[in-house]
Design a protein around this motif. Structure first.
Motif, PDB file in Angstrom:
ATOM      1  N   THR A  68      -9.612   1.042   9.358  1.00 48.78           N
ATOM      2  CA  THR A  68      -9.439   2.207   8.812  1.00 48.78           C
ATOM      3  C   THR A  68      -9.962   3.291   9.721  1.00 48.78           C
ATOM      4  OG1 THR A  68      -9.780   1.450   6.643  1.00 48.78           O
ATOM      5  CG2 THR A  68      -9.970   3.924   6.489  1.00 48.78           C
ATOM      6  N   ILE A  69      -8.693   4.638   9.731  1.00 43.22           N
ATOM      7  CA  ILE A  69      -9.258   5.642  10.813  1.00 43.22           C
ATOM      8  C   ILE A  69      -9.592   6.982   9.898  1.00 43.22           C
ATOM      9  CG2 ILE A  69      -7.153   6.579  11.227  1.00 43.22           C
ATOM     10  CD1 ILE A  69      -7.436   6.891  13.568  1.00 43.22           C
ATOM     11  N   SER A  70     -10.215   7.800  10.524  1.00 45.66           N
ATOM     12  CA  SER A  70     -10.909   8.802   9.334  1.00 45.66           C
ATOM     13  C   SER A  70     -11.491   9.624  10.953  1.00 45.66           C
ATOM     14  CB  SER A  70     -12.326   8.080   9.266  1.00 45.66           C
ATOM     15  OG  SER A  70     -13.287   7.617   9.532  1.00 45.66           O
ATOM     16  N   LYS A  71     -11.706  11.067  10.072  1.00 45.63           N
ATOM     17  CA  LYS A  71     -11.661  11.690  11.052  1.00 45.63           C
ATOM     18  C   LYS A  71     -12.972  12.820  10.631  1.00 45.63           C
ATOM     19  CE  LYS A  71      -8.462  14.975   9.956  1.00 45.63           C
ATOM     20  NZ  LYS A  71      -7.683  16.291  10.196  1.00 45.63           N
ATOM     21  N   ASP A  72     -13.955  13.722  11.208  1.00 48.45           N
ATOM     22  CA  ASP A  72     -15.248  14.587  10.969  1.00 48.45           C
ATOM     23  C   ASP A  72     -15.006  15.865  11.518  1.00 48.45           C
ATOM     24  OD1 ASP A  72     -17.374  15.993  10.228  1.00 48.45           O
ATOM     25  OD2 ASP A  72     -18.413  14.563   9.549  1.00 48.45           O
ATOM     26  N   ASN A  73     -14.097  16.253  11.219  1.00 51.33           N
ATOM     27  CA  ASN A  73     -13.562  17.938  12.421  1.00 51.33           C
ATOM     28  C   ASN A  73     -14.506  18.442  11.910  1.00 51.33           C
ATOM     29  OD1 ASN A  73     -11.025  17.094  11.378  1.00 51.33           O
ATOM     30  ND2 ASN A  73     -10.516  18.877  10.629  1.00 51.33           N
TER      31      ASN A  73
END
Length: 121
Positions: A68-73
């Motif tokens: 799972t790819i995710s981000k936290d801007n």
């Protein structure tokens, strides 16, 4: 310019999990397209997972349902959660940013980290 630094790699047993982190600096991560790639010895580099500015994700068939790819801007950080790891996942993993820092992936990645090694046995 964009600087990318990966961390979180290591050695795990088959079936284990790891979470890779990519810290972004130099040009604030506003959510532009980013991705994870991997390269095993003697193999070509392959795209693993990608995420657009609106959160749309794409995965290589070999990792669908496990990664799972995710981000936290706000934290200028990209993640790759890897579960149910297999020996064939062993590789150097790289994070990358779209060359044009576009909201949507152009397929051309111009900024790369130094990589983090993942070994599954």
């Amino acid at each position: 310019d964009v600087q990318l630094v990966e961390s979180g790699g290591g050695s795990v047993q088959t079936g284990g999990s790891l979470r890779l982190t990519c810290s972004v600096s130099g040009y604030r991560y506003s959510g532009y397209c980013m991705g994870w790639f991997r390269q095993a010895p003697g193999e070509e580099r392959e795209g693993v997972a990608f995420i657009d500015s609106d959160g749309t994700t794409n995965y290589a068939d070999s990792v669908k349902g496990r990664f799972t790819i995710s981000k936290d801007n706000a934290k200028d950080t990209l993640y790759l959660q890897m579960n149910s790891l297999k020996p064939e996942d062993t590789a150097m993993y790289y994070c990358a940013a779209d060359r044009y820092l576009s909201d949507y992936c152009s397929g051309d990645f111009g900024f790369w980290g130094q990589g983090t090694q993942v070994t599954v046995s």
